[in-house]
Structures are given as C-alpha cells and as structure tokens.
Scaffold this motif. Structure first.
Motif, PDB file in Angstrom:
ATOM      1  N   ASP A   9       1.013  -1.112   0.078  1.00 23.27           N
ATOM      2  CA  ASP A   9       0.030  -0.013  -0.107  1.00 23.27           C
ATOM      3  C   ASP A   9       0.828   1.373  -0.288  1.00 23.27           C
ATOM      4  O   ASP A   9       2.438   1.558   0.331  1.00 23.27           O
ATOM      5  CB  ASP A   9      -1.026  -0.404   1.118  1.00 23.27           C
ATOM      6  CG  ASP A   9      -2.036   1.348   1.573  1.00 23.27           C
ATOM      7  OD1 ASP A   9      -2.288   1.577   0.344  1.00 23.27           O
ATOM      8  OD2 ASP A   9      -1.430   1.803   2.524  1.00 23.27           O
ATOM      9  N   ASP A  11      -0.374   5.475   1.147  1.00 25.41           N
ATOM     10  CA  ASP A  11       0.262   5.980   2.174  1.00 25.41           C
ATOM     11  C   ASP A  11      -0.301   5.625   3.294  1.00 25.41           C
ATOM     12  O   ASP A  11      -0.842   5.231   3.458  1.00 25.41           O
ATOM     13  CB  ASP A  11      -1.627   6.750   1.737  1.00 25.41           C
ATOM     14  CG  ASP A  11      -1.120   8.142   0.326  1.00 25.41           C
ATOM     15  OD1 ASP A  11      -2.016   7.710  -0.619  1.00 25.41           O
ATOM     16  OD2 ASP A  11      -0.080   8.594   0.321  1.00 25.41           O
ATOM     17  N   GLU A  18      -0.829  11.213   4.937  1.00 23.38           N
ATOM     18  CA  GLU A  18      -1.842  11.376   5.525  1.00 23.38           C
ATOM     19  C   GLU A  18      -1.528  13.403   5.891  1.00 23.38           C
ATOM     20  O   GLU A  18      -2.659  13.704   5.425  1.00 23.38           O
ATOM     21  CB  GLU A  18      -2.878  10.771   6.189  1.00 23.38           C
ATOM     22  CG  GLU A  18      -3.423   9.176   5.631  1.00 23.38           C
ATOM     23  CD  GLU A  18      -4.063   9.707   4.026  1.00 23.38           C
ATOM     24  OE1 GLU A  18      -4.621  10.922   4.058  1.00 23.38           O
ATOM     25  OE2 GLU A  18      -4.065   8.706   3.839  1.00 23.38           O
ATOM     26  N   GLY A  51      -9.949   7.151  -1.043  1.00 16.34           N
ATOM     27  CA  GLY A  51     -10.237   8.095  -2.316  1.00 16.34           C
ATOM     28  C   GLY A  51     -10.812   9.790  -2.303  1.00 16.34           C
ATOM     29  O   GLY A  51     -11.046   9.563  -1.081  1.00 16.34           O
ATOM     30  N   GLY A  52      -9.672  10.396  -2.310  1.00 13.29           N
ATOM     31  CA  GLY A  52     -10.164  11.402  -2.272  1.00 13.29           C
ATOM     32  C   GLY A  52     -10.929  12.359  -3.128  1.00 13.29           C
ATOM     33  O   GLY A  52     -11.455  13.125  -2.028  1.00 13.29           O
ATOM     34  N   ARG A  55     -13.731  11.421  -0.728  1.00  9.82           N
ATOM     35  CA  ARG A  55     -14.252  11.919   0.533  1.00  9.82           C
ATOM     36  C   ARG A  55     -14.596  12.999   0.254  1.00  9.82           C
ATOM     37  O   ARG A  55     -15.166  13.783   1.624  1.00  9.82           O
ATOM     38  CB  ARG A  55     -11.975  12.045   1.256  1.00  9.82           C
ATOM     39  CG  ARG A  55     -12.109  11.765   2.405  1.00  9.82           C
ATOM     40  CD  ARG A  55     -10.614  11.462   2.800  1.00  9.82           C
ATOM     41  NE  ARG A  55     -10.487  10.445   2.468  1.00  9.82           N
ATOM     42  CZ  ARG A  55      -9.146   9.782   1.761  1.00  9.82           C
ATOM     43  NH1 ARG A  55      -8.166  10.276   1.852  1.00  9.82           N
ATOM     44  NH2 ARG A  55      -8.776   9.018   1.934  1.00  9.82           N
ATOM     45  N   HIS A  81      -9.879  18.244  -6.758  1.00 11.09           N
ATOM     46  CA  HIS A  81      -9.572  17.054  -6.362  1.00 11.09           C
ATOM     47  C   HIS A  81      -8.015  17.474  -7.181  1.00 11.09           C
ATOM     48  O   HIS A  81      -6.218  17.172  -6.628  1.00 11.09           O
ATOM     49  CB  HIS A  81     -10.268  15.821  -6.539  1.00 11.09           C
ATOM     50  CG  HIS A  81      -8.804  14.641  -6.450  1.00 11.09           C
ATOM     51  ND1 HIS A  81      -8.346  13.800  -7.209  1.00 11.09           N
ATOM     52  CD2 HIS A  81      -9.021  14.114  -4.844  1.00 11.09           C
ATOM     53  CE1 HIS A  81      -7.414  13.267  -6.589  1.00 11.09           C
ATOM     54  NE2 HIS A  81      -7.917  13.753  -4.678  1.00 11.09           N
ATOM     55  N   LYS A  84      -5.880  19.643  -5.714  1.00  7.85           N
ATOM     56  CA  LYS A  84      -5.369  18.274  -4.423  1.00  7.85           C
ATOM     57  C   LYS A  84      -4.242  18.050  -4.652  1.00  7.85           C
ATOM     58  O   LYS A  84      -2.511  18.062  -3.573  1.00  7.85           O
ATOM     59  CB  LYS A  84      -6.569  18.254  -3.685  1.00  7.85           C
ATOM     60  CG  LYS A  84      -5.719  17.634  -2.249  1.00  7.85           C
ATOM     61  CD  LYS A  84      -5.737  16.253  -3.350  1.00  7.85           C
ATOM     62  CE  LYS A  84      -5.189  15.368  -1.503  1.00  7.85           C
ATOM     63  NZ  LYS A  84      -4.248  13.834  -1.818  1.00  7.85           N
ATOM     64  N   SER A 120      -2.632   0.750  -3.826  1.00 10.92           N
ATOM     65  CA  SER A 120      -3.541   1.708  -3.447  1.00 10.92           C
ATOM     66  C   SER A 120      -4.054   2.862  -4.442  1.00 10.92           C
ATOM     67  O   SER A 120      -4.922   2.329  -5.416  1.00 10.92           O
ATOM     68  CB  SER A 120      -2.269   2.656  -3.652  1.00 10.92           C
ATOM     69  OG  SER A 120      -2.292   4.605  -2.860  1.00 10.92           O
ATOM     70  N   THR A 121      -4.831   3.628  -3.553  1.00  7.05           N
ATOM     71  CA  THR A 121      -6.533   4.179  -3.022  1.00  7.05           C
ATOM     72  C   THR A 121      -6.002   5.574  -4.059  1.00  7.05           C
ATOM     73  O   THR A 121      -6.432   6.266  -5.143  1.00  7.05           O
ATOM     74  CB  THR A 121      -7.360   4.285  -2.472  1.00  7.05           C
ATOM     75  OG1 THR A 121      -7.206   2.992  -2.322  1.00  7.05           O
ATOM     76  CG2 THR A 121      -8.350   4.733  -2.775  1.00  7.05           C
ATOM     77  N   THR A 122      -4.542   5.774  -3.547  1.00 11.00           N
ATOM     78  CA  THR A 122      -3.948   6.637  -3.893  1.00 11.00           C
ATOM     79  C   THR A 122      -3.920   7.059  -5.356  1.00 11.00           C
ATOM     80  O   THR A 122      -3.612   6.089  -6.243  1.00 11.00           O
ATOM     81  CB  THR A 122      -2.490   6.962  -3.239  1.00 11.00           C
ATOM     82  OG1 THR A 122      -2.872   9.035  -3.179  1.00 11.00           O
ATOM     83  CG2 THR A 122      -1.836   6.537  -4.200  1.00 11.00           C
ATOM     84  N   THR A 123      -3.940   8.987  -6.320  1.00 14.08           N
ATOM     85  CA  THR A 123      -3.894   9.184  -7.252  1.00 14.08           C
ATOM     86  C   THR A 123      -2.262   8.422  -7.955  1.00 14.08           C
ATOM     87  O   THR A 123      -1.952   9.067  -7.164  1.00 14.08           O
ATOM     88  CB  THR A 123      -3.487  10.330  -7.718  1.00 14.08           C
ATOM     89  OG1 THR A 123      -5.110  10.597  -6.978  1.00 14.08           O
ATOM     90  CG2 THR A 123      -3.651  10.879  -8.989  1.00 14.08           C
ATOM     91  N   ASN A 126       0.972  11.364  -7.019  1.00  9.94           N
ATOM     92  CA  ASN A 126       1.085  10.947  -5.968  1.00  9.94           C
ATOM     93  C   ASN A 126       2.230  10.009  -5.259  1.00  9.94           C
ATOM     94  O   ASN A 126       3.403  10.382  -4.640  1.00  9.94           O
ATOM     95  CB  ASN A 126      -0.154  11.076  -4.894  1.00  9.94           C
ATOM     96  CG  ASN A 126      -1.046  11.763  -4.658  1.00  9.94           C
ATOM     97  OD1 ASN A 126      -1.387  12.693  -4.975  1.00  9.94           O
ATOM     98  ND2 ASN A 126      -2.109  11.240  -4.124  1.00  9.94           N
ATOM     99  N   LYS A 156     -10.863  -0.251  -1.090  1.00  8.28           N
ATOM    100  CA  LYS A 156     -10.768  -0.624  -0.151  1.00  8.28           C
ATOM    101  C   LYS A 156     -11.664  -0.540   0.462  1.00  8.28           C
ATOM    102  O   LYS A 156     -11.943   1.050   0.728  1.00  8.28           O
ATOM    103  CB  LYS A 156      -9.670  -0.562   0.041  1.00  8.28           C
ATOM    104  CG  LYS A 156      -8.300  -0.914  -0.800  1.00  8.28           C
ATOM    105  CD  LYS A 156      -6.616   0.189   0.064  1.00  8.28           C
ATOM    106  CE  LYS A 156      -5.627  -0.569  -0.781  1.00  8.28           C
ATOM    107  NZ  LYS A 156      -4.157   0.354  -0.304  1.00  8.28           N
TER     108      LYS A 156
HETATM  109  C1  XBP Z   1      -5.329   6.628   0.664  1.00  8.90           C
HETATM  110  C2  XBP Z   1      -5.827   6.710   0.311  1.00  8.90           C
HETATM  111  C3  XBP Z   1      -6.365   7.924  -0.512  1.00  8.90           C
HETATM  112  C4  XBP Z   1      -5.221   9.291   0.178  1.00  8.90           C
HETATM  113  C5  XBP Z   1      -5.444  10.233  -0.520  1.00  8.90           C
HETATM  114  O1  XBP Z   1      -4.097   5.595  -0.017  1.00  8.90           O
HETATM  115  O2  XBP Z   1      -7.242   6.790   0.999  1.00  8.90           O
HETATM  116  O3  XBP Z   1      -7.384   8.207  -1.133  1.00  8.90           O
HETATM  117  O4  XBP Z   1      -5.273   9.477   1.469  1.00  8.90           O
HETATM  118  O5  XBP Z   1      -5.199  10.255  -2.410  1.00  8.90           O
HETATM  119  P1  XBP Z   1      -3.874   4.251   0.175  1.00  8.90           P
HETATM  120  P2  XBP Z   1      -6.154  10.539  -3.562  1.00  8.90           P
HETATM  121  O6  XBP Z   1      -4.062   3.615   2.026  1.00  8.90           O
HETATM  122  O7  XBP Z   1      -4.558   2.643  -0.611  1.00  8.90           O
HETATM  123  O8  XBP Z   1      -2.248   4.518  -0.304  1.00  8.90           O
HETATM  124  O9  XBP Z   1      -6.536  12.583  -3.140  1.00  8.90           O
HETATM  125  O10 XBP Z   1      -5.177  10.658  -4.543  1.00  8.90           O
HETATM  126  O11 XBP Z   1      -7.084  10.071  -3.309  1.00  8.90           O
END
Ligand code: XBP
Ligand code: MG
Length: 258
Positions: A9, A11, A18, A51-52, A55, A81, A84, A120-123, A126, A156
């Motif tokens: 993962d 983040d 975070e 997911g941002g 969120r 976003h 961001k 990962s859920t992240t972009t 990032n 997730k």
């Molecule tokens: C964590 C998340 C992401 C980040 C923000 O991802 O849920 O949404 O908080 O990044 P992970 P984005 O733990 O799965 O890596 O704004 O790009 O979503």
C-alpha cells in the motif's frame, strides 16, 4: 510455496503521508474559494472513506446544502481534487520520507530477486512524487505492477486493487505478502487471500487489525529495533526479508494465509 513478491500500500505504509494529504486538501479548498477546513479529528473520520474524490463527496453529503448548491459543489470536485494532487506533489517533493525500514526491505527484496508491486487508492501522480522524492528518479521502475486510484472501480476495503495486482504479477496470493496501514487495506488484502503485515500509523492505530497475520509499529531497522511488546511474533528485532519468508512459509503450513 516460495515467496515471490511484496505488494505495498502507499499512503501510511510506504510513507506517513496523510498529514500532507490533509494540508493539500485544505490548500485546494482555499484555492477554489471554499471555506472548508479539515482539522485532524475531522480528517481522521473522513479517512474512513478511501479515495480523495470520494472523501470530498462524502464531506459535501455531510453539509446538507440545498440541492442546487449541492450539485454545484459536486460538479467542482474533479477540479478541486486535481488542485489537491498538484499541491500534495509540491509538499511531498519537499518533505517526502519513507517509513522506517521500507527502503531497506524494498532493497532486500530486489537483491534477492523478489518482485515488487503497489496496490493503492491514491492517485498515480502522488506515487510518482513520493517515489521520486524519496528513492530518486527511476524508482517507479522498481515495481513490476502498480494498481492505483481509479484503476479499479471498487476501492478498498474491496479486494479489487489486490486482485488486479496479483493478475498483473501473474502470481497466486499464496506467493505474495501485502503491507498495509489501515483496517480497510488489511480487509482488502485478506479478502484477496494475501498474508498481510499491518504497520498502523497515528491515523489508524485505533482501527481493527485482527485480520492481519502480523501487526508491527513499523518494519524497524538495524538502528531502530522494534520494542519487545511490538514484535512478539518476530525472532529478530526488526522485520527483515529472511524473517518475513519464515513467517510467510509458516502461515502456509498452518493454513492461516488462505
Ligand atoms: C489512501 C487513500 C487516498 C489518500 C488520498 O490510499 O485513501 O485516498 O488518502 O489520495 P492508500 P487521493 O492507503 O490505499 O495508499 O486524494 O489521491 O485519493
Ligand atoms: Mg494506506
């Protein structure tokens, strides 16, 4: 079955990011003239939504604005976003730092010929910003598979991101280990059948990690031994590849990784 790949993962697991996301969200809100401010307690709650973009949408839901204003705010989310993500990249370029033991374990795995992946859920932007600022240019090439952000529909705790990573690696779950920082992430990895190591952060330490096979305060390092109470399952003072291989093999024998 031998361990062939480590799936991380991003983040909270590769790096404790975070707080930087929180700062980037708030800076993006200011840039777009929104009088929103996510303090730490509020962000801790909002982190239950992965997911941002999702969120921000959840936060808009909580505002209970009149229909027209609500619709106008929702229409703004992709642009907010995108700002961001740019702002997060600027923060991480200055302050990016991997968690204890992460670079060491990544290098140990590479040296032993294991493959690496990200789930990962992240972009994606990032991840590029984080890896370039911590492991240097070319680090993206360390990973044979990166399943990120919107590449899966169900984020997730759905297992989709891990199932997609396994498919791209061409490996069964039994030949891999997942590393996560949140209960959502552990649920996703376990639902995909993976042996899962949890390393919670400040944001997730109170969550439920009972589904993980191993829970540690961090991966530790030769210079940062894990506290005794934090490493009961380990025979060594930090998690190195040899110990991970031993624990993973033992879990398969005991049938726990299934
Ligand atoms: C964590 C998340 C992401 C980040 C923000 O991802 O849920 O949404 O908080 O990044 P992970 P984005 O733990 O799965 O890596 O704004 O790009 O979503
Ligand atoms: Mg995480």
């Amino acid at each position: 079955m031998t361990l062939e790949a480590l799936i991380f993962d991003v983040d909270g697991t590769l790096a404790d990011t975070e707080e930087f996301h929180r700062q980037a969200f708030n800076a993006a809100f200011r840039e777009h003239g929104l009088d929103w401010h996510w303090n730490r307690p509020a962000y801790g709650e909002l982190l239950h939504t992965t997911g941002g973009k999702e969120r921000i949408l959840r936060y808009i839901d909580s505002l209970g604005e009149p229909a027209e204003r609500d619709a106008a705010l929702r229409a703004q989310v992709p642009l907010v976003h995108r700002s961001k993500t740019r702002l997060f990249g600027e923060i991480v370029a200055r302050t990016g730092k991997l968690r204890t033991g992460v670079e060491r374990l990544l290098r140990e795995a590479r040296d032993k010929g294991l493959r690496l992946a990200l789930a990962s859920t992240t972009t994606p932007a990032n991840v590029e910003a984080l890896l370039n600022s911590t492991l240097g240019d070319g680090a993206l090439g360390w990973f044979d598979a990166m399943v990120l952000g919107d590449q899966v529909v169900n984020k997730k705790p759905a297992p989709d991101v891990y199932l997609a990573a396994l498919a791209r690696l061409g490996l069964s779950a039994q030949r891999c280990v997942a590393f996560e920082d949140s209960s959502h992430g552990v649920k996703a990895a376990r639902a995909a059948g993976l042996y899962t190591v949890a390393t919670p952060t400040f944001w997730t330490v109170d969550q439920n990690f009972s589904a993980a096979q191993l829970v540690l305060p961090s991966l530790g390092d030769p210079e940062h031994h894990l506290p005794d109470e934090g490493r009961r399952a380990l025979r060594v003072p930090y998690l190195d590849l040899a110990e991970l291989v031993r624990l993973h093999a033992a879990s398969l024998t005991e049938g726990k990784a299934a």
